[in-house]
Motif scaffolding. Structure first.
Motif, mmCIF file in Angstrom:
data_model
loop_
_atom_site.group_PDB
_atom_site.id
_atom_site.type_symbol
_atom_site.label_atom_id
_atom_site.label_comp_id
_atom_site.label_asym_id
_atom_site.label_seq_id
_atom_site.Cartn_x
_atom_site.Cartn_y
_atom_site.Cartn_z
ATOM 1 N N ALA A 66 0.767 -1.341 -0.100
ATOM 2 C CA ALA A 66 0.099 0.050 0.067
ATOM 3 C C ALA A 66 0.844 1.156 0.090
ATOM 4 N N GLY A 67 2.193 1.184 0.017
ATOM 5 C CA GLY A 67 3.145 2.262 0.137
ATOM 6 C C GLY A 67 3.913 2.415 -1.070
ATOM 7 N N PRO A 68 4.920 2.931 -1.237
ATOM 8 C CA PRO A 68 5.712 3.369 0.385
ATOM 9 C C PRO A 68 5.076 4.672 0.921
ATOM 10 N N GLY A 69 4.475 4.647 2.199
ATOM 11 C CA GLY A 69 3.884 5.587 2.974
ATOM 12 C C GLY A 69 4.471 5.921 4.178
ATOM 13 N N PRO A 70 4.106 6.971 5.004
ATOM 14 C CA PRO A 70 4.741 7.210 6.288
ATOM 15 C C PRO A 70 4.724 5.980 7.337
ATOM 16 N N ASP A 71 3.694 4.905 7.125
ATOM 17 C CA ASP A 71 3.771 3.970 8.018
ATOM 18 C C ASP A 71 3.177 2.619 7.250
ATOM 19 N N PRO A 72 3.919 1.685 7.505
ATOM 20 C CA PRO A 72 3.296 0.110 6.946
ATOM 21 C C PRO A 72 2.017 -0.200 7.316
ATOM 22 N N CYS A 73 1.477 -0.710 6.415
ATOM 23 C CA CYS A 73 -0.096 -1.316 6.589
ATOM 24 C C CYS A 73 -0.142 -2.571 7.599
ATOM 25 N N ASN A 74 0.915 -3.207 7.865
ATOM 26 C CA ASN A 74 1.071 -4.434 8.548
ATOM 27 C C ASN A 74 -0.057 -5.556 8.414
ATOM 28 N N ARG A 75 -0.663 -5.320 7.182
ATOM 29 C CA ARG A 75 -1.687 -6.283 6.647
ATOM 30 C C ARG A 75 -1.499 -6.840 5.435
ATOM 31 N N CYS A 76 -0.766 -6.302 4.463
ATOM 32 C CA CYS A 76 -0.438 -7.005 3.125
ATOM 33 C C CYS A 76 0.603 -8.139 3.238
ATOM 34 N N ARG A 77 0.851 -8.830 2.283
ATOM 35 C CA ARG A 77 1.785 -9.854 2.061
ATOM 36 C C ARG A 77 3.016 -9.670 2.644
ATOM 37 N N SER A 78 3.901 -8.425 2.041
ATOM 38 C CA SER A 78 5.074 -8.332 2.287
ATOM 39 C C SER A 78 5.170 -7.605 3.948
ATOM 40 N N CYS A 79 4.340 -7.152 4.473
ATOM 41 C CA CYS A 79 4.432 -6.572 5.826
ATOM 42 C C CYS A 79 4.479 -7.844 6.743
ATOM 43 N N LEU A 80 3.393 -8.754 6.422
ATOM 44 C CA LEU A 80 3.229 -9.938 7.414
ATOM 45 C C LEU A 80 4.414 -10.947 7.142
ATOM 46 N N ASP A 81 5.026 -11.098 6.083
ATOM 47 C CA ASP A 81 6.129 -12.022 5.941
ATOM 48 C C ASP A 81 7.407 -11.350 6.784
ATOM 49 N N LEU A 82 7.407 -9.963 6.673
ATOM 50 C CA LEU A 82 8.566 -9.460 7.488
ATOM 51 C C LEU A 82 8.356 -9.401 9.161
ATOM 52 N N LEU A 83 7.228 -9.306 9.519
ATOM 53 C CA LEU A 83 6.796 -9.405 10.807
ATOM 54 C C LEU A 83 6.836 -10.917 11.307
ATOM 55 N N ALA A 84 6.635 -11.865 10.487
ATOM 56 C CA ALA A 84 6.977 -13.216 11.095
ATOM 57 C C ALA A 84 8.562 -13.408 10.603
ATOM 58 N N GLY A 85 9.179 -12.756 10.128
ATOM 59 C CA GLY A 85 10.815 -13.034 10.244
ATOM 60 C C GLY A 85 11.214 -13.777 9.044
ATOM 61 N N ARG A 86 10.288 -13.698 7.899
ATOM 62 C CA ARG A 86 10.482 -14.706 6.810
ATOM 63 C C ARG A 86 10.558 -13.838 5.323
ATOM 64 N N GLY A 87 10.793 -12.665 5.579
ATOM 65 C CA GLY A 87 10.827 -11.880 4.119
ATOM 66 C C GLY A 87 11.922 -11.870 3.317
ATOM 67 N N ALA A 88 11.717 -12.368 2.131
ATOM 68 C CA ALA A 88 12.668 -12.863 1.277
ATOM 69 C C ALA A 88 13.756 -11.655 0.597
ATOM 70 N N ASP A 89 13.163 -10.444 0.858
ATOM 71 C CA ASP A 89 13.709 -9.252 0.172
ATOM 72 C C ASP A 89 14.555 -8.400 1.187
ATOM 73 N N VAL A 90 14.578 -8.743 2.580
ATOM 74 C CA VAL A 90 15.068 -8.158 3.583
ATOM 75 C C VAL A 90 15.939 -8.884 4.511
ATOM 76 N N TYR A 91 17.231 -8.710 4.362
ATOM 77 C CA TYR A 91 18.284 -9.541 4.823
ATOM 78 C C TYR A 91 18.901 -8.732 6.092
ATOM 79 N N GLU A 92 18.749 -9.325 7.304
ATOM 80 C CA GLU A 92 19.379 -8.928 8.587
ATOM 81 C C GLU A 92 20.567 -9.649 9.012
ATOM 82 N N ILE A 93 21.630 -8.949 8.927
ATOM 83 C CA ILE A 93 23.021 -9.610 9.229
ATOM 84 C C ILE A 93 23.470 -9.137 10.482
ATOM 85 N N ASP A 94 23.986 -10.036 10.949
ATOM 86 C CA ASP A 94 24.741 -9.827 12.324
ATOM 87 C C ASP A 94 26.277 -9.423 12.043
ATOM 88 N N GLY A 95 26.516 -8.056 12.218
ATOM 89 C CA GLY A 95 27.908 -7.918 11.765
ATOM 90 C C GLY A 95 28.922 -8.258 12.637
#
Length: 543
Positions: A66-95
């Protein structure tokens, strides 16, 4: 389903949920609304203040359907995947664990591939300061000109360890420690959501222990609630977390400032027996002394001291009981011993020794006070008159000449002339305080723009001082400034000042012996608990 700890369960899902970081979240919301999001951002600040959380919220807002906007909707597929920690396009790396150059080269090779189903491929590198120098160098070119679909978000607690070449390629956002009052309010909200009640004083203790970290505060609250009781008292919080009761700590501080040995040692014995870490206790005592010093000496104490209202009132009442010099001296003495306590294998003995050193130094005169006493003694010895009082003013001295004097003296100058003469003495005291002190006991015979006549009485010191070039020149200059003109300095009964004859060896020995036997010397030795080593004649006076 395994238990989800409070720090994860109540992790903010939108910028509005982030605690006390409005200066960062509002800027990011504006950047999202205007489409001016930088390709590389650095979030720096203390632990548990929201660095990684804000980076995750920003990543969701950028990839939100629904964005990009000032806040995530937390309801779409992309937001839910990231909230669940399984987003394919966001990589969180421990330095810390992916810090060598080979891993950065592998990351750089994957940048050329487009996102799987999102708008951007985002890399969140936590504790980025742990990367090696070679890894940072391998990242430089990519960070300066990344592909259009790639964004980098860095988080660190030690921004000073990041190379300047990396910092110059990032937008930097500094997060602040959370004030204790805001932490208490947030913890109260979590308790209401969990359906439990914790005593407000217990929440305050948790907020103090967290030291501005929301994650630490929630972890401590989780530990307190692990007993499963619906209501938790303040005493239970202190016992569960092993914290020192603030009232006990304030009693310890009061005994310390008052120099009361028995109460201080008794408090240390009690806290040691309860298993408290005395090194941590000493650090808390230092923090309280610092806050007490700020409240005692600063007009902006409320802003500079991050204490809850009840504790601040207690500290203000304690500050009113002791002079500012006492608090400052205690803070300096205990801070000087901080390293000894922190590194000691026997912290209890180190804390007690720090107290005894401070207690012993309480009766020691300050440098300023010591100089006042020395100046008073020097002026009294020089004029052989009544000692100067602590306020710096001399005692009464006879101003009437002997009746058998063969020469008639002029009448005393008018009151206006005496006021001007006091101003002359005050100005001269800035350069030659001992000469000024002797002049206070002398009698002003005449004063005007052409002639200033002084009767030194029995003070040989004043006669000899006005022979010396520097004091005489200073007196002439000050008299000219006050009376106008270029007045001549005249010593009553002796004419204008002239060089004094050199003392013979016998006279010098007599002067030394007289000084050694002077009662004020004995008084000075007793006052400073010292001993007389040598007496020397001033070569300028002997010339």
């Amino acid at each position: 389903m395994p238990y989800l700890v409070l720090a994860r369960k109540y992790r903010p899902r939108s910028f509005a949920d982030v605690v006390e970081q409005g200066h960062v979240t509002q800027t990011l919301r504006n950047a999202l609304s205007s489409g001016r999001v930088a390709h590389a951002m650095l979030f720096a600040g203390p632990r548990g203040t929201g660095k990684t959380t804000i980076a995750r919220i920003l990543a969701r807002a950028l990839n939100c359907e629904a964005g990009p906007g000032p806040d995530p909707c937390n309801r779409c597929r992309s937001c839910l995947d990231l909230l669940a920690g399984r987003g394919a396009d966001v990589y969180e790396i421990d330095g810390a664990s992916n810090n060598n150059v080979d891993q950065i080269r592998e990351l750089r090779e994957n940048l050329k591939y487009l996102p799987a189903h999102s708008r951007y491929k985002i890399y969140i590198i936590d504790e980025v300061h742990m990367l090696s120098a070679s890894a940072f160098n391998a990242l430089l070119k990519t960070l300066e000109e990344p592909p259009a679909h790639v964004l980098f978000f860095f988080a660190t607690t030690e921004a000073h360890k990041i190379p300047a070449t990396i910092l110059s390629r990032c937008q930097r956002f500094d997060l602040r420690r959370i004030p204790a009052a805001a932490l208490v309010e947030h913890l109260g909200s979590v308790c209401r959501s969990e359906g439990v009640r914790v005593d407000p004083q217990g929440l305050e203790a948790i907020a103090r222990e967290a030291e501005g970290s929301v994650r630490d505060a929630l972890s401590l609250l989780d530990q307190v609630l692990s007993g499963g009781e619906p209501e938790v008292g303040a005493e239970q919080v202190l016992e569960t977390l092993g914290l020192v009761d603030r009232r006990r700590l304030h009693e310890l501080l009061s005994a310390c400032l008052a120099g009361e040995t028995a109460p201080f040692l008794s408090a240390i014995e009690d806290l040691y027996g309860r298993g408290h870490d005395l090194k941590k206790l000493y650090a808390e005592l230092l923090a309280l002394l610092r806050d007490l010093w700020v409240l005692r000496g600063s007009r902006e104490g409320d802003r500079l001291v991050d204490r809850l209202p009840a504790e601040r009132r207690e500290l203000e009442a304690l500050a009113a009981r002791f002079p500012e010099e006492t608090v400052e001296s205690a803070l300096e003495a205990f801070f000087r011993e901080e390293a000894s306590v922190r590194l000691s294998a026997s912290p209890r003995l180190a804390v007690e020794m720090a107290f005894f050193r401070w207690r012993r130094s309480r009766g020691v005169l300050s440098i300023e006070r010591l100089m006042e006493h020395l100046e008073a003694l020097r002026a009294s010895l020089a004029g052989d008159g009544e000692p100067v009082r602590d306020g710096g003013e001399s005692g009464p001295a006879p101003a009437t000449p002997p009746a058998s004097s063969p020469t008639a003296r002029p009448a005393a100058p008018p009151a206006r002339g005496l006021e001007a003469w006091q101003e002359v003495i005050a100005r001269l005291a800035e350069e030659f305080p001992s000469v000024a002190a002797a002049l206070r006991r002398a009698r002003l015979v005449a004063a005007g723009p052409e002639r200033v006549e002084i009767d030194p009485g029995e003070s040989d010191f004043l006669r000899q001082s006005l022979v010396r070039e520097k004091p005489l020149a200073a007196l002439r200059r000050v008299c000219a400034e006050v009376f106008g003109g270029a007045p001549e300095i005249v010593i009553a009964g002796g004419g204008s000042p002239a060089p004094a004859p050199s003392r013979s060896r016998r006279d010098r020995r007599a002067a030394v012996q007289e000084t050694m036997n002077h009662p004020l010397i004995a008084e000075a030795i007793q006052l400073f608990n010292g001993r007389l080593i040598d007496v020397a004649v001033n070569p300028e006076e002997d010339a």
